[in-house]
Design a protein around this motif. Structure first.
Motif, PDB file in Angstrom:
ATOM      1  N   ILE A  32      -6.664 -64.375   6.732  1.00 49.46           N
ATOM      2  CA  ILE A  32      -7.882 -64.235   7.795  1.00 49.46           C
ATOM      3  C   ILE A  32      -7.892 -63.287   8.660  1.00 49.46           C
ATOM      4  N   ALA A  33      -6.754 -62.958   9.335  1.00 52.05           N
ATOM      5  CA  ALA A  33      -6.918 -62.003  10.476  1.00 52.05           C
ATOM      6  C   ALA A  33      -7.277 -60.548   9.765  1.00 52.05           C
ATOM      7  N   ALA A  34      -6.761 -60.330   8.589  1.00 58.18           N
ATOM      8  CA  ALA A  34      -6.870 -59.104   8.108  1.00 58.18           C
ATOM      9  C   ALA A  34      -8.498 -58.930   7.505  1.00 58.18           C
ATOM     10  N   ALA A  35      -9.066 -59.814   6.910  1.00 59.31           N
ATOM     11  CA  ALA A  35     -10.317 -59.854   6.623  1.00 59.31           C
ATOM     12  C   ALA A  35     -11.376 -59.811   7.789  1.00 59.31           C
ATOM     13  N   VAL A  36     -10.960 -60.477   8.840  1.00 59.84           N
ATOM     14  CA  VAL A  36     -11.692 -60.474  10.184  1.00 59.84           C
ATOM     15  C   VAL A  36     -11.814 -59.030  10.735  1.00 59.84           C
ATOM     16  N   GLU A  37     -10.520 -58.488  10.685  1.00 61.17           N
ATOM     17  CA  GLU A  37     -10.564 -56.998  11.233  1.00 61.17           C
ATOM     18  C   GLU A  37     -11.065 -55.938  10.398  1.00 61.17           C
ATOM     19  N   ALA A  38     -11.220 -56.287   9.182  1.00 65.38           N
ATOM     20  CA  ALA A  38     -11.938 -55.524   8.168  1.00 65.38           C
ATOM     21  C   ALA A  38     -13.455 -55.565   8.191  1.00 65.38           C
ATOM     22  N   GLY A  39     -13.918 -56.673   8.900  1.00 66.76           N
ATOM     23  CA  GLY A  39     -15.380 -57.017   9.238  1.00 66.76           C
ATOM     24  C   GLY A  39     -15.973 -57.575   7.882  1.00 66.76           C
ATOM     25  N   VAL A  40     -15.049 -58.112   6.847  1.00 72.92           N
ATOM     26  CA  VAL A  40     -15.635 -58.721   5.823  1.00 72.92           C
ATOM     27  C   VAL A  40     -15.933 -60.173   6.049  1.00 72.92           C
ATOM     28  N   ALA A  41     -15.667 -61.041   7.151  1.00 73.93           N
ATOM     29  CA  ALA A  41     -15.607 -62.480   7.197  1.00 73.93           C
ATOM     30  C   ALA A  41     -16.118 -62.670   8.610  1.00 73.93           C
ATOM     31  N   PRO A  42     -17.589 -62.435   8.726  1.00 72.52           N
ATOM     32  CA  PRO A  42     -18.235 -62.818  10.030  1.00 72.52           C
ATOM     33  C   PRO A  42     -18.040 -63.938  10.306  1.00 72.52           C
ATOM     34  N   PHE A  43     -18.084 -65.059   9.400  1.00 74.29           N
ATOM     35  CA  PHE A  43     -18.315 -66.488  10.128  1.00 74.29           C
ATOM     36  C   PHE A  43     -16.783 -66.780  10.754  1.00 74.29           C
ATOM     37  N   CYS A  45     -14.638 -65.063  11.779  1.00 77.07           N
ATOM     38  CA  CYS A  45     -14.553 -63.758  12.946  1.00 77.07           C
ATOM     39  C   CYS A  45     -15.039 -64.796  14.112  1.00 77.07           C
ATOM     40  N   ARG A  46     -16.213 -65.396  13.944  1.00 76.95           N
ATOM     41  CA  ARG A  46     -16.765 -66.155  15.026  1.00 76.95           C
ATOM     42  C   ARG A  46     -15.746 -67.237  15.330  1.00 76.95           C
ATOM     43  N   LEU A  47     -15.206 -67.961  14.507  1.00 76.21           N
ATOM     44  CA  LEU A  47     -14.253 -68.931  14.854  1.00 76.21           C
ATOM     45  C   LEU A  47     -13.091 -68.561  15.595  1.00 76.21           C
ATOM     46  N   ARG A  48     -12.616 -67.656  15.158  1.00 73.41           N
ATOM     47  CA  ARG A  48     -11.363 -66.904  15.831  1.00 73.41           C
ATOM     48  C   ARG A  48     -11.537 -66.465  17.129  1.00 73.41           C
ATOM     49  N   HIS A  49     -12.843 -66.083  17.566  1.00 71.77           N
ATOM     50  CA  HIS A  49     -13.259 -65.568  18.568  1.00 71.77           C
ATOM     51  C   HIS A  49     -13.954 -66.577  19.499  1.00 71.77           C
ATOM     52  N   HIS A 207      -0.908 -65.213  -4.482  1.00 70.15           N
ATOM     53  CA  HIS A 207       0.399 -64.925  -5.113  1.00 70.15           C
ATOM     54  C   HIS A 207       0.499 -63.261  -5.704  1.00 70.15           C
ATOM     55  N   LYS A 208      -0.895 -62.752  -5.718  1.00 66.76           N
ATOM     56  CA  LYS A 208      -0.726 -61.429  -6.291  1.00 66.76           C
ATOM     57  C   LYS A 208      -0.957 -60.240  -5.307  1.00 66.76           C
ATOM     58  N   ALA A 209      -1.862 -60.789  -4.067  1.00 66.88           N
ATOM     59  CA  ALA A 209      -2.399 -59.635  -3.252  1.00 66.88           C
ATOM     60  C   ALA A 209      -1.919 -60.038  -1.740  1.00 66.88           C
ATOM     61  N   ALA A 210      -1.320 -59.027  -1.110  1.00 72.22           N
ATOM     62  CA  ALA A 210      -1.080 -59.144   0.340  1.00 72.22           C
ATOM     63  C   ALA A 210      -2.119 -59.213   1.116  1.00 72.22           C
ATOM     64  N   PRO A 211      -2.059 -59.517   2.471  1.00 70.54           N
ATOM     65  CA  PRO A 211      -3.253 -59.748   3.448  1.00 70.54           C
ATOM     66  C   PRO A 211      -3.621 -58.197   3.386  1.00 70.54           C
ATOM     67  N   GLY A 212      -4.800 -58.107   3.764  1.00 70.83           N
ATOM     68  CA  GLY A 212      -5.911 -56.712   3.967  1.00 70.83           C
ATOM     69  C   GLY A 212      -5.922 -55.978   2.616  1.00 70.83           C
ATOM     70  N   THR A 213      -5.253 -56.468   1.473  1.00 75.76           N
ATOM     71  CA  THR A 213      -5.710 -55.481   0.350  1.00 75.76           C
ATOM     72  C   THR A 213      -7.131 -55.725  -0.073  1.00 75.76           C
ATOM     73  N   ALA A 214      -7.539 -54.985  -0.846  1.00 77.77           N
ATOM     74  CA  ALA A 214      -9.009 -55.091  -1.305  1.00 77.77           C
ATOM     75  C   ALA A 214      -9.237 -56.450  -2.082  1.00 77.77           C
ATOM     76  N   THR A 215      -8.461 -56.660  -2.733  1.00 74.93           N
ATOM     77  CA  THR A 215      -8.537 -58.005  -3.631  1.00 74.93           C
ATOM     78  C   THR A 215      -8.301 -59.365  -2.492  1.00 74.93           C
ATOM     79  N   ALA A 216      -7.555 -59.145  -1.589  1.00 72.93           N
ATOM     80  CA  ALA A 216      -7.488 -60.338  -0.593  1.00 72.93           C
ATOM     81  C   ALA A 216      -8.751 -60.340   0.026  1.00 72.93           C
ATOM     82  N   ASN A 217      -9.209 -59.297   0.591  1.00 67.19           N
ATOM     83  CA  ASN A 217     -10.495 -59.009   1.439  1.00 67.19           C
ATOM     84  C   ASN A 217     -11.641 -59.640   0.618  1.00 67.19           C
TER      85      ASN A 217
END
Ligand code: ZN
Length: 408
Positions: A32-43, A45-49, A207-217
């Motif tokens: 979640i942190a990486a997706a928020v950081e990458a700007g692809v999870a705006p909703f 992001c608001r909850l996190r902040h 199981h396949k993709a690490a946080p912050g990878t294109a697949t995970a994001n």
């Protein structure tokens, strides 16, 4: 209509608006942190902040899917509900028993209790293996994405799940299997509008993709869109995970495996110890049945303490507990665990015998779970707390309490 429902010793207030509890399989908070950081999870992001409630919680051990999903929907640890893995070993019968069947469940669920009290309840899971356990004695809707083409009103409380979701039946090894769950949740809220809904995804992507990878994001971006829709439709959303997920391989991409059955056979002779991997299930392609937790059953327990120390000294092993210690520390049912419980270090998994693991399906370096290193999970809600939350050891199985009793 009641004002509260008490289940397994915990009391939950009646919902003011629909409550959707989402269990995102394998969702280590870093995703979640990486997706928020990458700007692809705006909703998110608001909850996190500050727009919602964002806590970190401990999942139950072993950090596997079924024990945690069952803890979330019962509000209690495996010592009470009885589901401590996909398998246990029945020493009397000498056979490995699968725990997918509700007859192994020792308590009722929050979902069934609310349905009995008059709430409209719906459950959607990714894999069918969880459906019967989660839907135990539930009067309501309960189906899996995996078998969405086979639903019937009599069995699932709904008769055209594919039509509702308007997606083709997804492969069991795909991101779409989880997307189907989210889309079903949105569509159910738009149509049936359940008072209480439980959505449970699958960790194929984690199981396949690490946080912050294109697949995970991409996965978390998809999830974010659907969560935002559930929010717009007026639901209280509580999101947690069944367990985290960590890399279990060396710098060369080879898995770090302790083949424990091979070790024990070499030390004790064949047939003296049996290693059970509670992660084993019919769907092992993405992790080769390798997780960071194992149980050992001994034919002769006299050497148990020596063996515990010997296993604990193996490279990659974090902790070895006797049955009583494991039951106590990890809140496990004593009659369904081994003489020893073995927990690997964060970067290591435990196998039985090398020859019994087919790793040919692993097309990415191994990521898995099961150990204490995957116990920290996010626990968040789309609404702020009614009052300042007291410091406590939050658990993922506090999800219903958070959503029904503690947020605005
Ligand atoms: Zn899982």
């Amino acid at each position: 209509m009641q004002s509260a429902v008490t289940v397994n010793g915990r009391t939950y207030r009646w919902m003011k608006r629909p409550l959707v509890v989402v269990c995102v399989d394998g969702s280590q908070d870093e995703y979640i942190a990486a997706a928020v950081e990458a700007g692809v999870a705006p909703f998110l992001c608001r909850l996190r902040h500050g727009a919602g409630t964002y806590l970190m919680a401990d999942c139950v051990m072993p950090s596997f899917t079924n024990p945690n999903n069952l803890s979330i929907v019962t509000g209690v640890p495996p010592a009470q509900h009885g589901i401590c893995g996909n398998y246990f070993f029945d020493s009397e019968k000498g056979e490995e028993v699968m725990m997918n069947d509700p007859r192994h469940l020792r308590v009722g669920t929050i979902l069934a209790a609310f349905a009995d009290a008059g709430a409209k309840v719906a459950v959607v899971t990714a894999k069918d293996k969880l459906r019967k356990l989660l839907g135990h004695q539930l009067r309501g809707i309960c189906f899996s994405a995996e078998k969405a083409d086979q639903v019937t009103s009599a069995e699932n409380g709904i008769d055209n799940a594919l039509g509702l979701v308007d997606m083709p039946l997804p492969s069991v090894y795909s991101a779409e299997l989880s997307e189907f769950v989210f889309v079903a949740g949105v569509r159910l809220l738009e149509t049936v509008r359940p008072d209480l809904m439980y959505l449970s995804t699958t960790d194929y992507i984690q199981h396949k993709a690490a946080p912050g990878t294109a697949t995970a994001n991409a996965f978390y971006s998809m999830m974010d869109r659907h969560l935002a829709k559930l929010d717009q439709l007026g639901a209280t959303i509580v999101l947690t995970a069944d367990h985290g997920m960590n890399a279990k391989h060396n710098a060369g991409g080879e898995p770090n495996v302790v083949y424990l059955q091979d070790r024990l056979d070499a030390w004790l002779g064949a047939g003296r110890a049996r290693v059970i991997l509670p992660i084993t299930d019919p769907y092992v392609v993405h992790h080769g049945a390798l997780g960071s937790f194992a149980l050992v059953y001994l034919t002769d327990r006299s050497g148990e303490r020596d063996l515990r120390d010997r296993v604990a000294a193996l490279a990659g092993i974090g902790a070895v507990l006797t049955r009583a210690e494991a039951a106590d520390r990890f809140e496990l049912p004593e009659d369904r665990i081994g003489d020893l419980a073995v927990v690997a270090q964060a970067d290591t998994v435990i196998g039985t015998s090398r020859a019994r693991h087919d790793l040919s399906g692993l097309d990415a370096p191994l990521r898995s779970h099961g150990g204490s290193s995957e116990q920290k999970v996010p626990l968040l809600a789309n609404r702020p707390a009614i009052a300042a939350l007291p410091p406590r050891r939050w658990r993922n199985f506090d999800a219903f309490e958070l959503g029904l009793n503690l947020v605005a």
